[in-house]
Design a protein around this motif. Structure first.
Motif, short mmCIF file in Angstrom:
data_model
loop_
_atom_site.label_atom_id
_atom_site.label_comp_id
_atom_site.label_asym_id
_atom_site.label_seq_id
_atom_site.Cartn_x
_atom_site.Cartn_y
_atom_site.Cartn_z
N ASP A 87 24.50 85.60 -56.38
CA ASP A 87 23.67 85.93 -55.22
C ASP A 87 24.51 85.77 -53.96
N THR A 88 24.67 86.82 -53.19
CA THR A 88 25.57 86.81 -52.03
C THR A 88 25.14 85.82 -50.95
N PRO A 89 23.91 85.68 -50.54
CA PRO A 89 23.54 84.68 -49.49
C PRO A 89 23.85 83.23 -49.90
N LEU A 90 23.64 82.84 -51.14
CA LEU A 90 23.93 81.46 -51.59
C LEU A 90 25.41 81.15 -51.50
N THR A 91 26.25 82.13 -51.81
CA THR A 91 27.70 81.91 -51.75
C THR A 91 28.13 81.64 -50.32
N LEU A 92 27.62 82.37 -49.38
CA LEU A 92 27.99 82.17 -47.98
C LEU A 92 27.60 80.76 -47.48
N ILE A 93 26.46 80.27 -47.90
CA ILE A 93 26.01 78.95 -47.47
C ILE A 93 26.96 77.87 -47.97
N VAL A 94 27.36 77.98 -49.24
CA VAL A 94 28.27 76.97 -49.83
C VAL A 94 29.60 76.98 -49.11
N ILE A 95 30.13 78.15 -48.81
CA ILE A 95 31.43 78.26 -48.13
C ILE A 95 31.35 77.63 -46.73
N CYS A 96 30.25 77.84 -46.03
CA CYS A 96 30.10 77.27 -44.69
C CYS A 96 30.06 75.75 -44.73
N LEU A 97 29.34 75.16 -45.70
CA LEU A 97 29.26 73.70 -45.80
C LEU A 97 30.63 73.09 -46.09
N VAL A 98 31.38 73.68 -47.01
CA VAL A 98 32.72 73.15 -47.34
C VAL A 98 33.62 73.22 -46.11
N SER A 99 33.54 74.34 -45.38
CA SER A 99 34.38 74.48 -44.19
C SER A 99 34.03 73.42 -43.13
N ALA A 100 32.73 73.15 -42.96
CA ALA A 100 32.31 72.15 -41.96
C ALA A 100 32.82 70.76 -42.32
N ILE A 101 32.74 70.43 -43.62
CA ILE A 101 33.21 69.10 -44.07
C ILE A 101 34.71 68.96 -43.83
N VAL A 102 35.47 69.96 -44.16
CA VAL A 102 36.93 69.91 -43.95
C VAL A 102 37.24 69.79 -42.47
N LEU A 103 36.49 70.50 -41.63
CA LEU A 103 36.74 70.44 -40.18
C LEU A 103 36.44 69.03 -39.63
N LEU A 104 35.34 68.42 -40.06
CA LEU A 104 35.03 67.07 -39.61
C LEU A 104 36.09 66.07 -40.04
N PHE A 105 36.61 66.24 -41.24
CA PHE A 105 37.67 65.34 -41.72
C PHE A 105 38.92 65.46 -40.86
N THR A 118 42.51 63.24 -36.68
CA THR A 118 43.18 63.45 -35.39
C THR A 118 42.82 62.34 -34.40
N CYS A 119 41.54 61.96 -34.33
CA CYS A 119 41.12 60.89 -33.42
C CYS A 119 41.77 59.56 -33.79
N PHE A 120 41.85 59.26 -35.07
CA PHE A 120 42.46 58.00 -35.51
C PHE A 120 43.93 57.94 -35.11
N CYS A 121 44.65 59.01 -35.35
CA CYS A 121 46.08 59.04 -34.99
C CYS A 121 46.27 58.93 -33.49
N TYR A 122 45.38 59.56 -32.70
CA TYR A 122 45.52 59.52 -31.24
C TYR A 122 45.28 58.10 -30.71
N ARG A 123 44.25 57.43 -31.24
CA ARG A 123 43.99 56.05 -30.80
C ARG A 123 45.10 55.11 -31.21
N ARG A 124 45.63 55.29 -32.39
CA ARG A 124 46.71 54.42 -32.84
C ARG A 124 47.95 54.56 -31.97
N ASN A 125 48.30 55.80 -31.65
CA ASN A 125 49.46 56.02 -30.78
C ASN A 125 49.23 55.44 -29.40
N ARG A 126 47.98 55.53 -28.91
CA ARG A 126 47.70 54.99 -27.57
C ARG A 126 47.81 53.47 -27.55
#
Length: 439
Positions: A16-34, A39-47
């Motif tokens: 089903d094409t709509p279900l596939t799009l939803i799964v791809i969006c969730l995985v992309s959001a999780i990877v982006l948050l990670f 990036t924030c951890f590395c920036y604070r450590r360097n500071r």
């Protein structure tokens, strides 16, 4: 005609094409948050690392080089053993150390104070080690100082002196010619030892009497939980002529009040008025201060007691026979002695007896017998001990302890220990012995 062959059909999409799009969006959001979190951890450590390498005006300095304090010479330039110690200022560029000869040498009492304040309150930069000064100009302390034998002996003497130090008593004297009266003011005590180890303090009060007649026994009020009591209490002794003062000695006794047992004696002070310029006390107060000394243990007298141990009946018979060589306690040069006896079991008082008071004598004869029941279950007299208190009865003030004696227990030593062992090893025998009393 078309040839007969296999029939080819279009494959239908199973996903089903709509279900596939939803799964791809969730995985992309999780990877982006990670990625954002990393990036924030590395920036604070360097500071944090960058902030740790520099020091602002409100941050403490990290001294990487341990500099030794230097000795500031006397501003008069004379050779003297008194000097001031000062550490180099950590601010600004490297300066020549204090003590260097020159016109810019700061004075310990003049501009040096301003320089120190400026060094503390000014902006602090990176710390730079000061150049080592010449050895022939000023002295330095070694980083590791091994004490000499003389210093060790001096420290031991200081510790002994501090352990035996009992504090000071401050009092005032005044004599009034119009009333033939001597006024003694007990002002205060300083640095008294702590008689209550749990609280680290004492409940002190001061008793005063005039020697050699021991007239007019007086005492101050009790001040609770203090080692530096302030009394400011005046005691007036009437009927004393001015020419009698050199023959009088003031005897102060400093005590700590104890609600459940006899009061602890801290020490005493003797002040012979012939050693004082008493003319200064005429119609004006003269302040004096004396160090408190340990109470003298000499001349407390002797006590004759007899003991008999009866193991079959678990009884200990004690006979208080007599005493001798007791100190003078009253105005008449005599005493009113009596004896208290405590039976202790495992260090706890479980029974008490006392003799009658013998009036006006320094060699009383009591001849009184007392029977103590020993708790069963014990091994003879191993856990039993006796405590004798010889007291002077007084109608007005609290009865004063003349001396004491311990038979049995850990405090029993010398002839008392020999007497006690003889009683334990010779049951059903009445054994008597003289014992010197202690305070």
């Amino acid at each position: 005609m078309a040839e007969d062959g296999p029939e080819i059909k279009a494959i239908e999409t199973a996903v089903d094409t709509p279900l596939t799009l939803i799964v791809i969006c969730l995985v992309s959001a999780i990877v982006l948050l990670f990625l954002v979190a990393v990036t924030c951890f590395c920036y604070r450590r360097n500071r944090r690392l960058q902030n740790g390498k520099r020091h602002g005006p409100d941050q403490p300095l990290a001294f990487h080089s341990h500099r030794r304090p230097t000795a500031v010479k006397s501003p008069a330039g004379t050779s003297t053993s008194h000097y001031l110690k000062k550490s180099p200022s950590p601010t600004g560029p490297a300066r020549s150390p204090p003590g260097m000869s020159g016109h810019n040498t700061p004075s310990p009492t003049g501009s040096m104070h301003g320089a120190l304040e400026a060094g503390v309150n000014g902006n602090m930069g990176m710390v730079e080690p000061l150049p080592m000064p010449p050895k022939n100009v000023f002295t330095t302390e070694s980083e590791i100082h091994s004490p000499s034998k003389e210093e060790i002996e001096t420290n031991e003497k200081n510790l002994e002196q501090s352990a035996s130090y009992l504090g000071q008593l401050v009092f005032k004297l005044r004599y009034k010619h119009d009333k033939n009266a001597l006024i003694v003011s007990v002002v205060r005590c300083r640095d008294l030892p702590a008689k209550d180890p749990n609280l680290g303090s004492s409940d002190p009060y001061v008793k005063l009497q005039l020697l050699p007649d021991k007239q007019h026994k007086v005492k101050t009020r009790v001040l609770r939980k203090t080692r530096n009591p302030v009394y400011d209490e005046d005691f007036t002794f009437y009927g004393i002529n001015f020419n009698q003062l050199p023959a009088i000695t003031l005897h102060f006794v400093v005590l700590s009040f104890d609600r459940y047992s006899r009061d602890d004696i801290i020490g005493e002070v003797f002040c012979a008025l012939n050693t004082v310029d008493i003319t200064q006390a005429e119609n004006q107060q003269m302040a004096l201060s004396r160090e408190i000394q340990p109470r003298s243990l000499k001349g407390r007298g002797e006590l004759l007691v007899s003991l008999c141990w009866q193991p079959a009946a678990n009884r200990l018979t004690v006979v208080v026979l007599k005493a001798r060589n007791l100190p003078k306690m009253d105005v008449t040069g005599l005493a009113d002695p009596y004896v208290k006896i405590y039976l202790l079991y495992n260090g706890q008082r479980i029974a008490k007896k006392k003799t009658h008071v013998k009036k006006r004598t320094l060699s009383p004869v009591f001849n009184e017998s007392f029977v103590f029941d020993i708790p069963s279950g014990g091994d003879g007299l191993e856990q039993v001990s006796l405590e004798f208190l010889l007291l002077d009865w007084d109608r007005v003030t609290k009865n004063e302890v003349i001396g004491r004696l311990d038979l049995g227990g850990q405090k029993c030593t010398g002839s008392a220990l020999h007497h006690w062992n003889e009683v334990c090893n010779s049951p059903r025998r009445q054994i008597a012995d003289w014992h010197k009393l202690r305070e």
